[in-house]
Design a protein around this motif. Structure first.
Motif, PDB file in Angstrom:
ATOM      1  N   PHE A  46      49.986  45.723  32.852  1.00  9.18           N
ATOM      2  CA  PHE A  46      49.145  44.729  33.514  1.00  9.18           C
ATOM      3  C   PHE A  46      49.264  43.417  32.735  1.00  9.18           C
ATOM      4  N   PRO A  47      50.268  42.600  33.065  1.00  5.41           N
ATOM      5  CA  PRO A  47      50.575  41.416  32.249  1.00  5.41           C
ATOM      6  C   PRO A  47      49.733  40.184  32.537  1.00  5.41           C
ATOM      7  N   TYR A  48      48.747  40.281  33.429  1.00  2.55           N
ATOM      8  CA  TYR A  48      47.925  39.124  33.779  1.00  2.55           C
ATOM      9  C   TYR A  48      46.448  39.408  33.518  1.00  2.55           C
ATOM     10  N   VAL A  49      45.673  38.327  33.392  1.00  5.00           N
ATOM     11  CA  VAL A  49      44.219  38.401  33.263  1.00  5.00           C
ATOM     12  C   VAL A  49      43.630  37.635  34.437  1.00  5.00           C
ATOM     13  N   TYR A  50      42.629  38.219  35.084  1.00  7.13           N
ATOM     14  CA  TYR A  50      41.961  37.559  36.198  1.00  7.13           C
ATOM     15  C   TYR A  50      40.903  36.630  35.637  1.00  7.13           C
ATOM     16  N   TYR A  51      41.000  35.332  35.929  1.00  2.00           N
ATOM     17  CA  TYR A  51      40.139  34.332  35.302  1.00  2.00           C
ATOM     18  C   TYR A  51      38.953  33.905  36.139  1.00  2.00           C
ATOM     19  N   TRP A  52      38.973  34.136  37.417  1.00  2.00           N
ATOM     20  CA  TRP A  52      37.855  33.717  38.249  1.00  2.00           C
ATOM     21  C   TRP A  52      36.790  34.802  38.276  1.00  2.00           C
ATOM     22  N   ASN A  53      35.551  34.405  38.531  1.00  2.00           N
ATOM     23  CA  ASN A  53      34.460  35.376  38.582  1.00  2.00           C
ATOM     24  C   ASN A  53      34.213  35.786  40.039  1.00  2.00           C
ATOM     25  N   ARG A  54      35.178  36.426  40.632  1.00  2.00           N
ATOM     26  CA  ARG A  54      35.070  36.930  41.997  1.00  2.00           C
ATOM     27  C   ARG A  54      34.956  38.448  41.920  1.00  2.00           C
ATOM     28  N   GLN A  55      33.984  39.010  42.543  1.00  2.00           N
ATOM     29  CA  GLN A  55      33.767  40.451  42.607  1.00  2.00           C
ATOM     30  C   GLN A  55      33.666  41.074  41.207  1.00  2.00           C
ATOM     31  N   ASP A  56      33.089  40.331  40.285  1.00  2.00           N
ATOM     32  CA  ASP A  56      32.885  40.786  38.895  1.00  2.00           C
ATOM     33  C   ASP A  56      34.160  41.267  38.229  1.00  2.00           C
ATOM     34  N   ARG A  57      35.252  40.577  38.457  1.00  2.00           N
ATOM     35  CA  ARG A  57      36.550  40.966  37.889  1.00  2.00           C
ATOM     36  C   ARG A  57      37.030  40.019  36.796  1.00  2.00           C
ATOM     37  N   LYS A  58      36.226  39.059  36.403  1.00  2.00           N
ATOM     38  CA  LYS A  58      36.642  38.082  35.406  1.00  2.00           C
ATOM     39  C   LYS A  58      36.967  38.773  34.081  1.00  2.00           C
ATOM     40  N   GLY A  59      38.147  38.451  33.533  1.00  2.00           N
ATOM     41  CA  GLY A  59      38.572  38.994  32.248  1.00  2.00           C
ATOM     42  C   GLY A  59      39.281  40.335  32.335  1.00  2.00           C
ATOM     43  N   GLU A  68      43.507  47.584  36.761  1.00  2.00           N
ATOM     44  CA  GLU A  68      43.737  48.846  36.048  1.00  2.00           C
ATOM     45  C   GLU A  68      43.063  50.038  36.714  1.00  2.00           C
ATOM     46  N   ASP A  69      41.951  49.809  37.396  1.00  2.00           N
ATOM     47  CA  ASP A  69      41.251  50.916  38.052  1.00  2.00           C
ATOM     48  C   ASP A  69      41.786  51.200  39.456  1.00  2.00           C
ATOM     49  N   GLY A  70      42.864  50.508  39.871  1.00  2.00           N
ATOM     50  CA  GLY A  70      43.484  50.749  41.163  1.00  2.00           C
ATOM     51  C   GLY A  70      43.002  49.838  42.277  1.00  2.00           C
ATOM     52  N   TYR A  71      41.975  49.046  42.017  1.00  2.00           N
ATOM     53  CA  TYR A  71      41.436  48.134  43.021  1.00  2.00           C
ATOM     54  C   TYR A  71      42.434  47.017  43.301  1.00  2.00           C
ATOM     55  N   LYS A  72      42.627  46.674  44.572  1.00  2.00           N
ATOM     56  CA  LYS A  72      43.544  45.601  44.962  1.00  2.00           C
ATOM     57  C   LYS A  72      42.773  44.524  45.702  1.00  2.00           C
ATOM     58  N   MET A  73      43.179  43.282  45.500  1.00  2.00           N
ATOM     59  CA  MET A  73      42.567  42.168  46.230  1.00  2.00           C
ATOM     60  C   MET A  73      43.622  41.091  46.477  1.00  2.00           C
ATOM     61  N   ILE A  74      43.455  40.384  47.568  1.00  2.00           N
ATOM     62  CA  ILE A  74      44.268  39.215  47.849  1.00  2.00           C
ATOM     63  C   ILE A  74      43.524  38.020  47.269  1.00  2.00           C
ATOM     64  N   THR A  75      44.200  37.243  46.453  1.00  2.00           N
ATOM     65  CA  THR A  75      43.550  36.138  45.769  1.00  2.00           C
ATOM     66  C   THR A  75      44.530  34.990  45.589  1.00  2.00           C
ATOM     67  N   SER A  76      44.037  33.894  45.096  1.00  2.00           N
ATOM     68  CA  SER A  76      44.878  32.758  44.763  1.00  2.00           C
ATOM     69  C   SER A  76      45.602  33.040  43.455  1.00  2.00           C
ATOM     70  N   ARG A  77      46.820  32.532  43.353  1.00  2.00           N
ATOM     71  CA  ARG A  77      47.544  32.711  42.090  1.00  2.00           C
ATOM     72  C   ARG A  77      46.983  31.807  41.000  1.00  2.00           C
ATOM     73  N   ASN A  78      46.118  30.867  41.368  1.00  2.00           N
ATOM     74  CA  ASN A  78      45.426  30.061  40.359  1.00  2.00           C
ATOM     75  C   ASN A  78      44.394  30.897  39.604  1.00  2.00           C
ATOM     76  N   ALA A  79      44.020  32.032  40.144  1.00  2.00           N
ATOM     77  CA  ALA A  79      42.990  32.885  39.535  1.00  2.00           C
ATOM     78  C   ALA A  79      43.532  33.778  38.433  1.00  2.00           C
ATOM     79  N   ILE A  80      44.848  33.863  38.292  1.00  2.00           N
ATOM     80  CA  ILE A  80      45.413  34.753  37.268  1.00  2.00           C
ATOM     81  C   ILE A  80      46.186  33.942  36.236  1.00  2.00           C
ATOM     82  N   ARG A  81      46.190  34.435  35.023  1.00  2.00           N
ATOM     83  CA  ARG A  81      46.920  33.809  33.917  1.00  2.00           C
ATOM     84  C   ARG A  81      47.714  34.883  33.198  1.00  2.00           C
ATOM     85  N   LYS A  82      48.806  34.470  32.578  1.00  2.00           N
ATOM     86  CA  LYS A  82      49.589  35.401  31.763  1.00  2.00           C
ATOM     87  C   LYS A  82      48.730  35.897  30.614  1.00  2.00           C
ATOM     88  N   ARG A  83      48.826  37.175  30.357  1.00  2.00           N
ATOM     89  CA  ARG A  83      48.069  37.798  29.270  1.00  2.00           C
ATOM     90  C   ARG A  83      48.725  37.437  27.950  1.00  2.00           C
TER      91      ARG A  83
END
Length: 90
Positions: free
Chosen positions: A3-16, A35-50
């Motif tokens: 999982f090479p990315y970190v989710y940075y936005w606080n959407r659906q309590d997934r930040k960090g 990591e828990d298998g949950y999938k979401m469609i989001t903006s690529r601005n919401a993720i950053r390289k880990r």
């Protein structure tokens, strides 16, 4: 890293949380799988390289095999690697 990315936005309590991109879409969207298998469609601005956390001894990024190349960490972790080998053998 699976999982090479970190989710940075606080959407659906997934930040960090760590995630990976399984598909990229038009208009800067992507399918992020966590990591828990949950999938979401989001903006690529919401993720950053880990980024690897810096080592407390030498300030270099910690990755798989860091202690093999870092002299300070090798000395401090030598006892831990011997202990792990004993657990595996015994």
């Amino acid at each position: 890293m699976d999982f090479p990315y970190v989710y940075y936005w606080n959407r659906q309590d997934r930040k960090g949380q760590f995630c990976r991109v399984t598909a990229r879409g038009k208009m800067n969207s992507c399918c992020a799988e966590f990591e828990d298998g949950y999938k979401m469609i989001t903006s690529r601005n919401a993720i950053r390289k880990r980024k690897a956390a810096p080592c407390k001894n030498c300030k270099d990024p910690i990755d798989d095999g860091h202690a093999e190349f870092c002299g300070m960490c090798r000395e401090m972790g030598a006892g831990l690697s011997v202990l792990a080998k004993d657990r595996n053998n015994g």
